[in-house]
Design a protein around this motif. Structure first.
Motif, mmCIF file in Angstrom:
data_model
loop_
_atom_site.group_PDB
_atom_site.id
_atom_site.type_symbol
_atom_site.label_atom_id
_atom_site.label_comp_id
_atom_site.label_asym_id
_atom_site.label_seq_id
_atom_site.Cartn_x
_atom_site.Cartn_y
_atom_site.Cartn_z
ATOM 1 N N VAL A 78 -49.347 60.495 5.876
ATOM 2 C CA VAL A 78 -49.324 61.954 5.802
ATOM 3 C C VAL A 78 -49.385 62.544 7.208
ATOM 4 O O VAL A 78 -50.326 62.265 7.958
ATOM 5 C CB VAL A 78 -50.512 62.495 4.981
ATOM 6 C CG1 VAL A 78 -50.462 64.017 4.906
ATOM 7 C CG2 VAL A 78 -50.525 61.881 3.582
ATOM 8 N N GLN A 79 -48.385 63.353 7.567
ATOM 9 C CA GLN A 79 -48.449 64.099 8.811
ATOM 10 C C GLN A 79 -48.376 65.598 8.522
ATOM 11 O O GLN A 79 -47.548 66.047 7.724
ATOM 12 C CB GLN A 79 -47.319 63.712 9.754
ATOM 13 C CG GLN A 79 -47.212 64.548 11.018
ATOM 14 C CD GLN A 79 -48.456 64.508 11.920
ATOM 15 O OE1 GLN A 79 -49.561 64.294 11.466
ATOM 16 N NE2 GLN A 79 -48.260 64.739 13.197
ATOM 17 N N PHE A 80 -49.256 66.341 9.154
ATOM 18 C CA PHE A 80 -49.281 67.798 9.073
ATOM 19 C C PHE A 80 -48.538 68.342 10.289
ATOM 20 O O PHE A 80 -48.919 68.072 11.433
ATOM 21 C CB PHE A 80 -50.728 68.291 9.063
ATOM 22 C CG PHE A 80 -50.868 69.785 9.072
ATOM 23 C CD1 PHE A 80 -51.014 70.487 7.881
ATOM 24 C CD2 PHE A 80 -50.870 70.505 10.255
ATOM 25 C CE1 PHE A 80 -51.157 71.866 7.876
ATOM 26 C CE2 PHE A 80 -51.008 71.886 10.274
ATOM 27 C CZ PHE A 80 -51.152 72.566 9.080
ATOM 28 N N GLU A 81 -47.479 69.114 10.041
ATOM 29 C CA GLU A 81 -46.688 69.694 11.126
ATOM 30 C C GLU A 81 -46.791 71.227 11.067
ATOM 31 O O GLU A 81 -46.253 71.846 10.154
ATOM 32 C CB GLU A 81 -45.225 69.277 11.007
ATOM 33 C CG GLU A 81 -45.000 67.776 11.076
ATOM 34 C CD GLU A 81 -43.538 67.426 10.917
ATOM 35 O OE1 GLU A 81 -42.734 67.827 11.775
ATOM 36 O OE2 GLU A 81 -43.194 66.771 9.918
ATOM 37 N N PRO A 82 -47.477 71.839 12.018
ATOM 38 C CA PRO A 82 -47.560 73.307 12.040
ATOM 39 C C PRO A 82 -46.160 73.917 12.119
ATOM 40 O O PRO A 82 -45.281 73.375 12.799
ATOM 41 C CB PRO A 82 -48.354 73.594 13.312
ATOM 42 C CG PRO A 82 -49.087 72.334 13.603
ATOM 43 C CD PRO A 82 -48.206 71.230 13.127
ATOM 44 N N LYS A 83 -45.978 75.029 11.459
ATOM 45 C CA LYS A 83 -44.668 75.668 11.407
ATOM 46 C C LYS A 83 -44.863 77.176 11.353
ATOM 47 O O LYS A 83 -45.781 77.667 10.696
ATOM 48 C CB LYS A 83 -43.917 75.185 10.161
ATOM 49 C CG LYS A 83 -42.539 75.767 9.968
ATOM 50 C CD LYS A 83 -41.842 75.142 8.759
ATOM 51 C CE LYS A 83 -42.405 75.606 7.446
ATOM 52 N NZ LYS A 83 -41.642 75.091 6.294
ATOM 53 N N THR A 84 -44.012 77.908 12.056
ATOM 54 C CA THR A 84 -43.984 79.362 11.934
ATOM 55 C C THR A 84 -42.669 79.763 11.292
ATOM 56 O O THR A 84 -41.595 79.364 11.752
ATOM 57 C CB THR A 84 -44.124 80.037 13.313
ATOM 58 O OG1 THR A 84 -45.431 79.758 13.815
ATOM 59 C CG2 THR A 84 -43.937 81.544 13.199
ATOM 60 N N SER A 85 -42.749 80.525 10.221
ATOM 61 C CA SER A 85 -41.568 81.001 9.515
ATOM 62 C C SER A 85 -41.311 82.453 9.909
ATOM 63 O O SER A 85 -42.217 83.279 9.888
ATOM 64 C CB SER A 85 -41.782 80.901 8.002
ATOM 65 O OG SER A 85 -40.681 81.438 7.303
ATOM 66 N N ALA A 86 -40.070 82.747 10.296
ATOM 67 C CA ALA A 86 -39.704 84.112 10.694
ATOM 68 C C ALA A 86 -38.631 84.648 9.759
ATOM 69 O O ALA A 86 -37.685 83.937 9.413
ATOM 70 C CB ALA A 86 -39.200 84.122 12.134
ATOM 71 N N PHE A 87 -38.775 85.895 9.345
ATOM 72 C CA PHE A 87 -37.810 86.498 8.431
ATOM 73 C C PHE A 87 -37.902 88.022 8.532
ATOM 74 O O PHE A 87 -38.827 88.564 9.156
ATOM 75 C CB PHE A 87 -38.057 86.053 6.976
ATOM 76 C CG PHE A 87 -39.453 86.314 6.479
ATOM 77 C CD1 PHE A 87 -39.765 87.471 5.776
ATOM 78 C CD2 PHE A 87 -40.467 85.390 6.717
ATOM 79 C CE1 PHE A 87 -41.053 87.711 5.316
ATOM 80 C CE2 PHE A 87 -41.764 85.620 6.267
ATOM 81 C CZ PHE A 87 -42.062 86.785 5.560
ATOM 82 N N ILE A 88 -36.956 88.718 7.945
ATOM 83 C CA ILE A 88 -36.938 90.180 7.971
ATOM 84 C C ILE A 88 -37.862 90.738 6.887
ATOM 85 O O ILE A 88 -37.759 90.369 5.721
ATOM 86 C CB ILE A 88 -35.513 90.727 7.769
ATOM 87 C CG1 ILE A 88 -34.615 90.288 8.937
ATOM 88 C CG2 ILE A 88 -35.526 92.244 7.637
ATOM 89 C CD1 ILE A 88 -35.018 90.876 10.280
ATOM 90 N N TYR A 89 -38.764 91.617 7.299
ATOM 91 C CA TYR A 89 -39.651 92.333 6.386
ATOM 92 C C TYR A 89 -39.097 93.750 6.274
ATOM 93 O O TYR A 89 -39.016 94.479 7.275
ATOM 94 C CB TYR A 89 -41.066 92.344 6.953
ATOM 95 C CG TYR A 89 -42.097 93.065 6.114
ATOM 96 C CD1 TYR A 89 -43.001 92.354 5.338
ATOM 97 C CD2 TYR A 89 -42.180 94.459 6.112
ATOM 98 C CE1 TYR A 89 -43.962 93.014 4.577
ATOM 99 C CE2 TYR A 89 -43.130 95.124 5.358
ATOM 100 C CZ TYR A 89 -44.019 94.395 4.587
ATOM 101 O OH TYR A 89 -44.973 95.035 3.835
ATOM 102 N N LEU A 90 -38.696 94.137 5.083
ATOM 103 C CA LEU A 90 -38.049 95.435 4.883
ATOM 104 C C LEU A 90 -39.056 96.581 4.918
ATOM 105 O O LEU A 90 -40.157 96.480 4.351
ATOM 106 C CB LEU A 90 -37.304 95.447 3.549
ATOM 107 C CG LEU A 90 -36.188 94.395 3.393
ATOM 108 C CD1 LEU A 90 -35.556 94.504 2.023
ATOM 109 C CD2 LEU A 90 -35.152 94.532 4.493
#
Length: 432
Positions: free
Chosen positions: A279-291
């Motif tokens: 098991v590996q935990f990989e930090p991630k940032t998700s970017a998307f448009i917030y209306l």
């Protein structure tokens, strides 16, 4: 509409808090365990470096493989400039055991420690491997010190040396062990928190999540944000390559989510079903448009927004990927049925699911799996930072062309991979 639901409806994004718990050693191992370790070493070297050996290994083969591994590490330029870690030899082709271990100890940056060893300490260490040391014998003191420190630090197992003469030819098994351990000593080997079977895995996951934060990547992020504003993409994720697990893709699935309780329950589910994996935990940032019509966004340390010219926002959400390297391909194939049964929401008030289960779970494989769909990952890199945006295959050329118009020097890597059908349906515009 909660944060996860907004992400699911609008983002095409998807996709390292860890200890380097890497290769099994052969110390005190049974024959079966030794064989399994050799398979693990071979798989890693072939996958990461394209290195493979026949039954015996020549000086040239070992030297080239060793330099290939250390050339991407932090080893000193002075040591690298020497071109080789091997001692001089009258026979340019033959590689003997003590030479290979000596070279590995230097490449692993253990020589200074080794040279602190007294003759008595050297003799004690070598005795573990059934090797007798006498001053003025076959081995010089320096060579003996390098062997001794290699044994004491686990760079080479005492059992491996017991079964081979120090003046004998180097087997493929010993060469693979040495090279894989050198990679480990430089932090380039398999990188993971632990296994599903580990009693402490749940606490390690929670701690990894608590220590992670929103990732920022300067100019690279500015570029992809421009693509986001121009609707070139509807979302992306940002990761740090330092957390790459270096797993075998044949046995690996990567699962993305934003709720750590969901990850803990998922690992618990697999554990309860008798499925084991690294098991590996990989930090991630998700970017998307917030209306803007969604109302004023509430910002936290894990969820931040920046308003753009048209009044909408770019939202940056802290998330994670779980990379799971299963014990076998057969075990890997057990993953999807469990997710579809216990971690996929089909109706709003559905019970019997893991906490925070999504309408469209997100998991993928770099190798083919039955009942998975094929899509494209569009990847941009800058140093250790990696931006990924998933797209349908036919839309990928447009994404690549768009980024190159934004910056003609940018390089966009693309590759096809296999993703679960619900997420594929989402990319095709389906909301559930």
């Amino acid at each position: 509409m909660n944060r996860s639901a907004k992400w699911l409806q609008l983002s095409t994004s998807a996709a390292v808090l860890s200890a380097a718990l890497v290769f099994p050693t052969a110390v005190g191992a049974t024959t079966k365990t030794t064989v399994e370790a050799h398979v693990e070493w071979n798989s890693f070297l072939q996958q990461q470096y394209g290195v493979a050996f026949d039954k015996t290994v020549t000086r040239d083969q070992f030297e080239k493989a060793l330099l290939k591994i250390v050339s991407t590490t932090s080893i000193s330029e002075k040591d690298l400039s020497a071109k080789t870690f091997l001692p001089e030899s009258k026979d340019a082709s033959k590689l003997v055991v003590w030479e290979a271990v000596s070279a590995a100890a230097k490449a692993a940056e253990l020589k200074e420690l080794g040279y602190t060893y007294s003759e008595e300490k050297v003799a004690t260490a070598l005795k573990k491997a059934g090797i007798s040391y006498k001053k003025g014998g076959t081995l010089s003191l320096q060579a003996a010190q390098e062997l001794a420190v290699a044994i004491d630090t686990g760079l080479v197992s005492a059992n491996a040396l017991k079964s081979a003469s120090v003046e004998g030819a180097v087997s493929a098994e010993l060469a693979s062990q040495l090279l894989a351990k050198v990679a480990e000593f430089h932090g380039s080997a398999k990188n993971y928190l632990g296994t599903i079977a580990d009693e402490e895995i749940f606490g390690k996951l929670a701690q990894a999540w608590n220590e992670s934060q929103i990732i920022k990547a300067g100019e690279l992020q500015e570029l992809v944000d421009k693509g986001l504003k121009q609707n070139l993409i509807t979302g992306y994720n940002l990761k740090d390559a330092a957390f790459d697990p270096h797993f075998d893709p044949q046995r690996t699935i990567t699962y993305g989510h934003s709720d750590i309780a969901h990850a803990i329950q998922l690992i618990g589910l697999l554990k309860s079903e008798g499925v084991n994996a690294k098991v590996q935990f990989e930090p991630k940032t998700s970017a998307f448009i917030y209306l803007k019509e969604w109302g004023e966004p509430i910002q936290t340390a894990d969820y931040q927004v920046v308003q753009i010219e048209n009044g909408n926002y770019i939202a940056y959400a802290k998330e994670y990927d779980l990379s799971l390297e299963f014990d076998s391909v057969k075990e890997k194939e057990k993953f999807q049925p469990l997710v579809l049964k216990y971690a996929k929401r089909d109706q709003e008030d559905m019970t019997g699911l893991l906490k925070a289960s999504w309408w469209q779970p997100l998991y993928h494989s770099r190798t083919e799996l039955a009942d998975y769909a094929v899509i494209t990952n569009n990847v941009l890199k800058d140093g250790r930072y990696v931006v990924q945006s998933f797209s349908l295959n036919e839309e990928s050329p447009k994404v690549v062309e768009g980024f190159q118009k934004l910056n003609d020097k940018v390089k966009v890597e693309t590759y096809k991979f296999w993703v679960d059908q619900p997420f594929f349906n989402y990319l095709n515009g389906e909301s559930k």
